[in-house]
Enzyme design. Structure first.
Site: not given
Length: 537
Positions: A13, A17, A54, A193, A381, A508, A510
């Site tokens: 992972s 992607k 986290y 593969q 915030c 927010h 950003e």
């Protein structure tokens, strides 16, 4: 006919992607296509709204108030689009919707199963994301890796889409890691593969491979992968590590990735004009100045918890021809005694959002240091709420002032729970979420930052607000409420106008920053920080 592109991952992972999907989206958009993009997350949470930073990193909020995966931030920043609630789908969300329909009797007594009920619900989300945005192309990224048990229903839904809409309207892109073994001095193709073999065993034949690598890949390696994975050699695309993420669309275009995609999907569209993007990347890689920003947070051990904040600072740095040097300050470690040591070298201080008691006293000390030493400061915030608490304690003499969230027994609840939040028991999906208008005070720093607009629309994620019982006390001491809701009930922006830059926003900002279109309040802050550095030289 809408075209569907599915991006899966193998071997490990976190191989990028999302960046590949976002980069392809930018290339297709620059070909004149209307593109949308979504993320499938196989975890059982309804959304990431109640997950620890986290565990998950930041929670990214869309215009319509969906709490989503941080990859949606990459999507929006790369493609420069605004996504909606259909752009993030989790196992928990799908199962809860299917079970709710079952309880209502909508399945007419049928046995509810993964196939067809869960897979049908997933396919409906794919199609809804496309239709609600009237898109020519939808790119769907599946989180995790092929072989994860949690991903099986998602991959089955992707397999079925080919039969549902036709093979000429579907493309499967598989991203994998191509490891380089220094001891052997060679790249190993076996993991890729085996990953493709696993994917093919689920009925999906990838049309393209994107291989993540640290080193250049020889054509012989690409030919080998093409042969064993049954893809065309030109459809084996290299995604090498880069200095700046925004280089990736250009690298993929150089390998004709977008042309291969268009050929497969029979899209007859012009070449992508990446001139503006290329100029932006060239500027990013040749910044002439630097400015040092102290980010005071409670989750600094995991920078992904502040991903959009960091990206927005970088974007505003680009606008100032300045690279941002970040000092990550753990709010738990910050005290009145060590504030000068930890913050004394900063050209600017940013205090971002968060929840809960831990670290709040350190954030208050950072805000106090910025105010007393006239260091440019931006609060976001919770940072805005604590800006008000700090002013109440150290300027207005309300020593025990606090937020009701942090101390329900405080004699001075400067920050109080919003009225419509009082009786809510569920934590997830119940905050004030999404896009809301903010009316700006003429002549204020905030109004100047936003080019003197009367109203701006920004995204929110909070449950507490400034307590208007104290507004007159603050205003009498020179504290300016420079942004409020149109009905004047909710405080959105506060500032001290006599400072170099001392502004805090409840929303927010950003979340709406883009590399080629930085968010205005962030840009005003970074501009002040750059100027502050120049004055101190």
């Amino acid at each position: 006919m809408t075209k569907y592109i599915f991006v899966t991952g193998g071997v490990v992972s976190s191989i990028g992607k999302g960046i590949v999907a976002a980069s392809l989206g930018r290339l297709l958009k620059n070909r004149g296509l209307k593109v949308t993009i979504q993320k499938f997350d196989p975890y059982i949470n309804i959304d990431p709204g109640t997950m620890s930073p986290y565990q998950h990193g930041e929670v990214y909020v869309t215009d319509d108030g969906a709490e989503t995966d941080l990859d949606l931030g990459h999507y929006e920043r790369f493609i420069d689009i605004n996504l909606n609630k259909y752009s993030n789908v989790t196992t928990g969300k799908i199962y809860s919707e299917v079970l709710r329909k079952e309880r209502k009797g909508e399945y007419l007594g049928a046995t509810v199963q993964v196939i067809p009920h869960i897979t049908d619900a997933l396919k409906e989300k794919i199609k809804r994301a496309a239709t609600t945005t009237d898109s020519d192309v939808i790119i769907t990224e599946v989180g995790g890796t092929v072989g994860d048990i949690e991903s099986l229903p998602f991959l089955e839904a992707l397999r079925q889409m080919k039969a549902d809409v036709g093979s000429e309207n579907v493309m499967y892109i598989h991203t994998t890691l191509l490891p380089y073994l220094k001891a052997a001095g060679e790249m190993k193709t076996k993991p890729t593969q085996h990953s493709v073999k696993e994917l093919r065993g689920l009925g999906i034949q990838p049309n393209m491979l994107v291989i993540r690598t640290e080193e250049p890949v020889e054509q012989g390696i690409k030919n080998k992968l093409a042969q064993f994975c049954d893809v065309n050699p030109e459809a084996v695309i290299e995604s090498r590590d880069v200095e700046h993420l925004y280089q990736i669309p250009l690298n993929l275009q150089a390998q004709s990735m977008d042309q291969i995609v268009c050929d497969h999907l029979k899209l007859d569209v012009p070449q992508a004009d990446m001139t503006e993007w290329s100029a932006m990347v060239d500027k990013v890689m040749n910044l002439k100045k630097t400015t040092r920003i102290a980010l005071v947070g409670k989750y600094v051990e995991l920078p992904d918890a502040y991903l959009s904040v960091v990206e927005a600072l970088k974007h505003s740095g680009y606008a100032n021809d300045a690279a941002i040097e970040l000092d990550w300050i753990n709010a738990n470690d910050l005290t009145a005694e060590n504030a000068k040591k930890l913050l004394g070298q900063a050209d600017g201080i940013i205090v971002p959002g968060g929840f809960g008691q831990r670290g709040t006293e350190g954030k208050i000390q950072a805000i106090r240091y910025a105010r007393e030493h006239d260091v440019p400061m931006l609060g976001i915030c919770l940072g805005m709420q604590l800006t008000c608490v700090e002013f109440a304690r150290h300027v207005l003499g309300m020593e025990k002032a606090n937020s009701f969230e942090l101390d329900p027994d405080t004699a001075y609840p400067i920050i109080d729970i919003m009225r419509d939040q009082i009786d809510i028991e569920d934590m997830g999906g119940t905050l004030r979420l999404g896009l809301y208008p903010c009316k700006l005070k003429a002549g204020s720093r905030a109004a100047a930052a936003y080019n003197n607009q009367e109203v701006v629309q920004r995204r929110h994620r909070h449950r507490y607000e400034f307590n208007n019982k104290f507004r007159q006390d603050f205003e009498a001491a020179g504290f300016v409420f420079s942004g409020v809701s149109p009905d004047n009930r909710l405080v959105e922006i506060v500032e001290l106008p006599e400072k170099k830059f001392f502004v805090a926003a409840q929303y927010h900002p950003e979340l709406q920053s883009r590399p080629n279109r930085p968010e205005e309040l962030y840009t005003a802050f970074v501009t002040a920080a750059v100027k502050n550095k120049n004055q101190s030289l």
